[in-house]
Design a protein around this motif. Sequence first.
Motif, PDB file in Angstrom:
ATOM      1  N   UNK A 143       0.832  -1.208   0.000  1.00  0.00           N
ATOM      2  CA  UNK A 143       0.000   0.000   0.000  1.00  0.00           C
ATOM      3  C   UNK A 143       0.866   1.257   0.000  1.00  0.00           C
ATOM      4  N   UNK A 144       1.890   1.268   0.838  1.00  0.00           N
ATOM      5  CA  UNK A 144       2.763   2.446   0.912  1.00  0.00           C
ATOM      6  C   UNK A 144       3.561   2.638  -0.374  1.00  0.00           C
ATOM      7  N   UNK A 145       4.012   1.538  -0.971  1.00  0.00           N
ATOM      8  CA  UNK A 145       4.720   1.655  -2.246  1.00  0.00           C
ATOM      9  C   UNK A 145       3.802   2.196  -3.335  1.00  0.00           C
ATOM     10  N   UNK A 146       2.563   1.734  -3.330  1.00  0.00           N
ATOM     11  CA  UNK A 146       1.605   2.214  -4.326  1.00  0.00           C
ATOM     12  C   UNK A 146       1.383   3.708  -4.178  1.00  0.00           C
ATOM     13  N   UNK A 147       1.285   4.184  -2.926  1.00  0.00           N
ATOM     14  CA  UNK A 147       1.090   5.610  -2.689  1.00  0.00           C
ATOM     15  C   UNK A 147       2.270   6.435  -3.183  1.00  0.00           C
ATOM     16  N   UNK A 148       3.437   5.805  -3.277  1.00  0.00           N
ATOM     17  CA  UNK A 148       4.631   6.494  -3.791  1.00  0.00           C
ATOM     18  C   UNK A 148       4.916   6.099  -5.234  1.00  0.00           C
ATOM     19  N   UNK A 149       3.881   5.595  -5.900  1.00  0.00           N
ATOM     20  CA  UNK A 149       3.957   5.253  -7.323  1.00  0.00           C
ATOM     21  C   UNK A 149       5.058   4.223  -7.617  1.00  0.00           C
ATOM     22  N   UNK A 150       5.284   3.350  -6.648  1.00  0.00           N
ATOM     23  CA  UNK A 150       6.262   2.264  -6.771  1.00  0.00           C
ATOM     24  C   UNK A 150       7.651   2.784  -7.185  1.00  0.00           C
ATOM     25  N   UNK A 163      16.351 -14.583  -4.590  1.00  0.00           N
ATOM     26  CA  UNK A 163      17.087 -14.854  -5.825  1.00  0.00           C
ATOM     27  C   UNK A 163      18.584 -14.623  -5.680  1.00  0.00           C
ATOM     28  N   UNK A 164      19.012 -13.950  -4.587  1.00  0.00           N
ATOM     29  CA  UNK A 164      20.436 -13.702  -4.366  1.00  0.00           C
ATOM     30  C   UNK A 164      21.076 -14.743  -3.454  1.00  0.00           C
ATOM     31  N   UNK A 165      20.268 -15.621  -2.887  1.00  0.00           N
ATOM     32  CA  UNK A 165      20.793 -16.478  -1.824  1.00  0.00           C
ATOM     33  C   UNK A 165      21.857 -17.463  -2.295  1.00  0.00           C
ATOM     34  N   UNK A 166      21.727 -17.953  -3.498  1.00  0.00           N
ATOM     35  CA  UNK A 166      22.714 -18.904  -4.002  1.00  0.00           C
ATOM     36  C   UNK A 166      24.117 -18.297  -4.035  1.00  0.00           C
ATOM     37  N   UNK A 167      24.221 -17.069  -4.505  1.00  0.00           N
ATOM     38  CA  UNK A 167      25.544 -16.458  -4.629  1.00  0.00           C
ATOM     39  C   UNK A 167      26.063 -15.943  -3.293  1.00  0.00           C
ATOM     40  N   UNK A 168      25.191 -15.906  -2.265  1.00  0.00           N
ATOM     41  CA  UNK A 168      25.610 -15.452  -0.943  1.00  0.00           C
ATOM     42  C   UNK A 168      25.893 -16.609   0.010  1.00  0.00           C
ATOM     43  N   UNK A 169      25.604 -17.828  -0.404  1.00  0.00           N
ATOM     44  CA  UNK A 169      25.834 -18.980   0.459  1.00  0.00           C
ATOM     45  C   UNK A 169      24.837 -19.108   1.575  1.00  0.00           C
ATOM     46  N   UNK A 170      23.626 -18.567   1.390  1.00  0.00           N
ATOM     47  CA  UNK A 170      22.564 -18.646   2.386  1.00  0.00           C
ATOM     48  C   UNK A 170      21.677 -19.837   2.060  1.00  0.00           C
ATOM     49  N   UNK A 171      21.141 -20.482   3.089  1.00  0.00           N
ATOM     50  CA  UNK A 171      20.289 -21.653   2.921  1.00  0.00           C
ATOM     51  C   UNK A 171      19.097 -21.322   2.019  1.00  0.00           C
ATOM     52  N   UNK A 172      19.065 -21.911   0.837  1.00  0.00           N
ATOM     53  CA  UNK A 172      18.008 -21.591  -0.120  1.00  0.00           C
ATOM     54  C   UNK A 172      16.684 -22.241   0.258  1.00  0.00           C
ATOM     55  N   UNK A 173      16.691 -23.146   1.226  1.00  0.00           N
ATOM     56  CA  UNK A 173      15.447 -23.802   1.630  1.00  0.00           C
ATOM     57  C   UNK A 173      14.676 -22.986   2.664  1.00  0.00           C
ATOM     58  N   UNK A 185       9.126  -6.825  -5.533  1.00  0.00           N
ATOM     59  CA  UNK A 185       9.699  -5.474  -5.482  1.00  0.00           C
ATOM     60  C   UNK A 185      10.723  -5.291  -6.595  1.00  0.00           C
ATOM     61  N   UNK A 186      11.570  -6.290  -6.785  1.00  0.00           N
ATOM     62  CA  UNK A 186      12.587  -6.211  -7.833  1.00  0.00           C
ATOM     63  C   UNK A 186      11.940  -5.954  -9.194  1.00  0.00           C
ATOM     64  N   UNK A 187      10.796  -6.591  -9.420  1.00  0.00           N
ATOM     65  CA  UNK A 187      10.133  -6.512 -10.723  1.00  0.00           C
ATOM     66  C   UNK A 187       9.302  -5.253 -10.894  1.00  0.00           C
ATOM     67  N   UNK A 188       8.748  -4.725  -9.797  1.00  0.00           N
ATOM     68  CA  UNK A 188       7.732  -3.672  -9.940  1.00  0.00           C
ATOM     69  C   UNK A 188       8.128  -2.306  -9.394  1.00  0.00           C
ATOM     70  N   UNK A 189       9.179  -2.242  -8.573  1.00  0.00           N
ATOM     71  CA  UNK A 189       9.546  -0.982  -7.925  1.00  0.00           C
ATOM     72  C   UNK A 189      10.815  -0.417  -8.545  1.00  0.00           C
ATOM     73  N   UNK A 190      10.795   0.859  -8.817  1.00  0.00           N
ATOM     74  CA  UNK A 190      11.983   1.547  -9.313  1.00  0.00           C
ATOM     75  C   UNK A 190      12.820   1.998  -8.120  1.00  0.00           C
ATOM     76  N   UNK A 191      14.083   1.549  -8.041  1.00  0.00           N
ATOM     77  CA  UNK A 191      14.975   1.937  -6.950  1.00  0.00           C
ATOM     78  C   UNK A 191      16.407   1.964  -7.455  1.00  0.00           C
ATOM     79  N   UNK A 192      17.246   2.718  -6.750  1.00  0.00           N
ATOM     80  CA  UNK A 192      18.639   2.854  -7.159  1.00  0.00           C
ATOM     81  C   UNK A 192      19.499   1.709  -6.628  1.00  0.00           C
TER      82      UNK A 192
END
Length: 234
Positions: A143-150, A163-173, A185-192
Motif C-alpha cells: 500500500x505504501x509503495x503504491x502511494x509512492x507510485x512504486x 534470488x540472491x541467496x545462491x551467490x551469498x551462500x545462504x540456505x536456499x530452503x 519489489x525487484x520486478x515492480x519498484x523503481x529503486x537505485x
Amino acid sequence: MVYVTGDTHGDISRFKSRELKKVGKGDVLIICGDFGFIWNRSKQERADLKKLMEKDYTIAFVDGCHENFDLLEDYPLADWNGGKVHKIAHNIVHLMRGQIYDIQGIRIFAFGGGVSQDYEFRHDSEWWEREQPSHAEIIDGIKNLKEHHFEVDYVITHEPPASLKDCLGVDVFQRIEVHAFFEDIIKTVKFERWYFGKCHIDKHIPLKFYSVFNTVTELELPENVEIVYEEVDE
C-alpha cells in the motif's frame, strides 16, 4: 548525510571503528537489522544505550532475526520523516516494516525481519515468531509503495531477496512469504540500490544489490534536493 551499515548485534565497539568516524553531527546512520542493544535490559545494555544516546547523529535500524520483540514493541510509536517508528531515544529509532521515509531528501523503503538460521538452537528461549514478517505487514508495505507510485531511492532490509541467496551462500530452503514479496519489489519498484545485512559480509552483487556488514556507505542524494533535518516527534 545518510549512511548505511550492517548488523551491530549489540557490539558497542562497532561505534568506535574507523569506518564510523565519517558519520558526524546531524547525520543519520541506518543499520540493516540485528541492532542488538535492546535484548535484556541488563546493566551493561543500559550503559551501552546511554553511550549511543550521546552520539550527535541519529541511529535508525530495521529489525533483524536477533531482536527481543517483546522489549522492542514496548517503545512508543512516533512519526519520523514521513513514516512510523518506535522511538528508542531522542536519536535512536526503529524503522518499522513497510514504511517509507524521506530522510534528508532520500526516499527509503524499510522492511526488517526474516528467518533465523539458528532457530533450532534458540526457539525454546530466545526466539520470537514475530521475527518473520506477517502477511498484514507485507500488504501495508505494498500500500505504501503504491502511494509512492512504486518508486523510491533505496530499499533497506535485513533479509536479502531469495534470488540472491545462491551467490551469498545462504540456505536456499529457508523461504518465507516475504521472499516472494521481495522478488515482486525487484520486478515492480523503481529503486537505485538495495542494502541488506543478514549475510554478515560486504559484497556488491551487480547491479543494484549490496550485502553490508562492516562497511559504512554514504547514500547519495537525488539531484537538486535540499537537505532538511528532522527530530523525532514527541
